[in-house]
Design an enzyme around this catalytic site. Sequence first.
Site, mmCIF file in Angstrom:
data_model
loop_
_atom_site.group_PDB
_atom_site.id
_atom_site.type_symbol
_atom_site.label_atom_id
_atom_site.label_comp_id
_atom_site.label_asym_id
_atom_site.label_seq_id
_atom_site.Cartn_x
_atom_site.Cartn_y
_atom_site.Cartn_z
ATOM 1 N N GLN A 150 0.848 -1.192 0.000
ATOM 2 C CA GLN A 150 0.000 0.000 0.000
ATOM 3 C C GLN A 150 0.882 1.241 0.000
ATOM 4 O OE1 GLN A 150 -0.089 -2.311 2.380
ATOM 5 N NE2 GLN A 150 -2.155 -3.071 2.652
ATOM 6 N N HIS A 151 0.343 2.336 -0.461
ATOM 7 C CA HIS A 151 1.132 3.566 -0.594
ATOM 8 C C HIS A 151 1.855 3.926 0.700
ATOM 9 C CE1 HIS A 151 2.157 7.740 -1.561
ATOM 10 N NE2 HIS A 151 2.183 7.286 -2.798
#
Length: 192
Positions: free
Chosen positions: A68-69
Site C-alpha cells: 500500500q502507498h
Amino acid sequence: MGLVHSKQFKGKQAQILMLGLDSAGKSTLLYKIKFNDVFLTSPTIGFNVEMIETTAGIALTVWDVGGQHKMRTVWEDYLENADCLVYVVDSANKQRLEESKKELATILKNDKIKNVPVVVLANKQDLRGALGAEEITKTLNMKKHCADRNWYVQPCCAITGEGLSEAFQKVTSFAKSCMKAKQEAFAIFRQD
C-alpha cells in the site's frame, strides 16, 4: 524447485526481499511456493516472513512487505541485507504498471541495494490481457534500470503455481551469487 522439510536447516541462508504494489499477489505467491496451496489473503499491513528451504543447500528467508502507498515509505528499511529482490507486478492491470515502474526505479536507485539481483514476477498470467515477459521487460524499462545487476522476468500465476518453480530457481541462483560476491568483498576489505 526442490523444498526440504526439516526442523532445523543448517545450510546458508539468503535474505530475499519481495516488494510490489498492493494487490500484485505477493502474499499469495509466497504461500503458494511455501505450502503449495492457495490461501485467501488480505492486504498485508507490515510484512510476512517465511523460510523456504531448498535442495540447493540454501534457505531463502523471504520478506513480503506490504505494498500500500503508506507502506512503500518503509520499503527502504528492508533493503540493507537483501541478497535478491523479488518484485511482483500484476501483469493484467495495465493501469497500475506505470506506478509499479516508478516504484521499482526508486528502489533500484537506493545504494543499499546496489548490485543486488532482481527477479520480476509477472503475476496473474491466468487473466485475460496479461502482459508477457517481453512486454513487462519493456514496460518496466528493465534493461535501463538493471544495467548494473543480474535480472530476470518470469511470467507466473500465484493461483496455479505456474512459473514459480522456475522463478525461485533463478532467485536461488542469483542469491547464491550475490552472497558469494559479498563474502569476497568482505574478505578483501578485511585484508586491507
